[in-house]
Design an enzyme around this catalytic site. Structure first.
Site, PDB file in Angstrom:
ATOM      1  N   ARG A  40       0.823  -1.207   0.000  1.00  0.00           N
ATOM      2  CA  ARG A  40       0.000   0.000   0.000  1.00  0.00           C
ATOM      3  C   ARG A  40       0.861   1.262   0.000  1.00  0.00           C
ATOM      4  NH1 ARG A  40      -2.500   3.816  -0.495  1.00  0.00           N
ATOM      5  NH2 ARG A  40      -4.251   4.649   0.686  1.00  0.00           N
ATOM      6  N   ASP A  77     -13.428  -1.360  -2.589  1.00  0.00           N
ATOM      7  CA  ASP A  77     -14.080  -0.587  -1.536  1.00  0.00           C
ATOM      8  C   ASP A  77     -15.513  -0.290  -1.959  1.00  0.00           C
ATOM      9  OD1 ASP A  77     -13.435   0.856   1.123  1.00  0.00           O
ATOM     10  OD2 ASP A  77     -14.618   2.295  -0.006  1.00  0.00           O
TER      11      ASP A  77
END
Ligand code: 1CP
Length: 344
Positions: A40, A77
């Site tokens: 990330r 998401d």
């Protein structure tokens, strides 16, 4: 459904009491894992991370390698839907999601479904790649946010505690029903495409369902969920759908009865014995360990896990948390949790 035979998660969703029960954890990919933080850190924009199949596939697989969970959940998401509908969405470091708020019928004019599938093509690519790369005993879960919860972010413009603007508009406003209809259409299409690309079950996250009054819960949680389930079943009659109306309280029963879900994920406020008596005769129950207990670990966590197993293992059951795993969670406590569920 021969593919489902060796997948305990799918057997449980088909109504079987599987021993030991299948286990996976909401938000099982994420910041509590060092290998996630490492990948990330290389990408500034969280949505770019979600829209890069190489990265999304890799972080979906990370928790499977560590813990051998019985299900993988697509890494993405819930806010890719507003983004794909044309609303400006950004994730700010330490602040969470920031969106240009939609507060009126006029604001809705900038949104539309025309680019939906083009925009979400990288997510579908991730689903296809996962379908062919996860272990053969692991089921692949696709997901979306439910319309009410996604609407709260679209209207507030950020995460919020009381959802005042969305709840007020939902009571009196011109246009709120149109926003929910748009989200219902987009979410149904999005989930059907995930199934087309190899998702074997679908979960709808309605994280903020619990802030609504009963009448509003019927209108903005049950009705859109029932519509989405019906549309998915029309396209894919055999794919199981799991609802997660977090905080629904006594409305969990009505939710299950009226939406047609195959499974319900319960939050940690629901007594497992109540869920066994009232919900399990109608559908598969998933849940519901307090995510804080996994931060604490030790005998307290173990006692909670054993209590949930004792109450729910007699019927169709999937072990999970009552809400997503938290970034502060020690990875070794997750390993212990999985061992306990599997009988160690
Ligand atoms: O910087 C980062 O790494 C971002 C952290 C993060 C992650 C790992 C966000 C931002 N989203 C995700 C992934 C994610 N989100 C998954 C992946 C699959 C998994 O492993 O389970 C899933 C299923 C979600 C779903 C999601 N996003 C929900 C519903 C479930 C829940 O936990 O309540 C919600 C409400 C969101 C919004 C969201 N996305 C991210 C954050 C920080 C938030 C919450 C914002 C708020 O405080 O309201």
């Amino acid at each position: 459904m021969n593919a489902g035979k060796n997948k305990t998660y799918l057997r449980a969703l088909a109504g079987e009491a599987v021993t030991p029960p299948p286990v996976w954890l909401m938000r099982q990919a994420g910041r509590y894992l060092p290998e996630y933080r490492e990948l990330r850190s290389g990408v500034k924009n969280f949505l770019d991370f979600c829209y890069t199949p190489d990265l999304a596939v890799e972080v979906t697989l990370q928790p499977l390698r560590r813990y051998g969970f019985d299900a993988a959940i697509l890494f993405s998401d819930i806010l890719v839907i507003p983004d794909a509908l044309g609303q400006k969405v950004a994730f700010r470091e330490g602040e969470g999601p920031v969106l240009t708020p939609i507060r009126s019928a006029d604001d809705l004019k900038g949104l539309g479904m025309d680019r939906l599938h083009d925009h979400l093509a990288p997510v579908y690519e991730t689903v296809s790649r996962l379908a062919s790369s996860i272990p053969e005993t692991t089921a692949l879960i696709g997901f979306a946010g439910a319309p009410w919860t996604v609407a709260t972010y679209m209207v507030e413009g950020r995460g919020s505690k009381d959802h005042a603007a969305a709840r007020t508009w939902a009571f009196d406003g011109d246009g709120f029903a149109d926003l929910i209809t748009l989200l219902t259409d987009a979410t149904a299409e999005y989930l059907i495409r995930q199934a087309d690309h190899g998702a074997e079950a679908l979960q709808l996250f309605d994280t903020w369902a619990g802030v609504l009054s009963p009448s509003q819960f019927g209108r903005w949680v049950i009705e859109p969920t029932a519509e989405i389930v019906a549309r998915i079943k029309a396209a894919h009659p055999d794919i199981p759908v799991v609802g997660f109306p977090r905080g629904a309280g006594v409305m969990y029963e009505t939710f299950v009865r009226e939406t047609g879900v195959d499974g319900v994920s319960i939050d940690n406020s629901v007594p497992p014995s109540w869920a066994a008596r009232v919900l399990q005769p109608m559908c598969t129950v998933q849940g519901n360990l307090d995510n804080m207990s996994v931060i604490a670990g030790g005998p307290a966590m173990e006692a909670e896990v054993r209590g949930i197993l004792a109450a729910l293992s007699g019927g169709p059951f999937i072990f999970n948390l009552g809400h997503g795993i938290l970034p502060e969670t020690p990875p070794e406590n997750v390993a212990r949790l999985v061992d306990i569920v599997r009988g160690a």
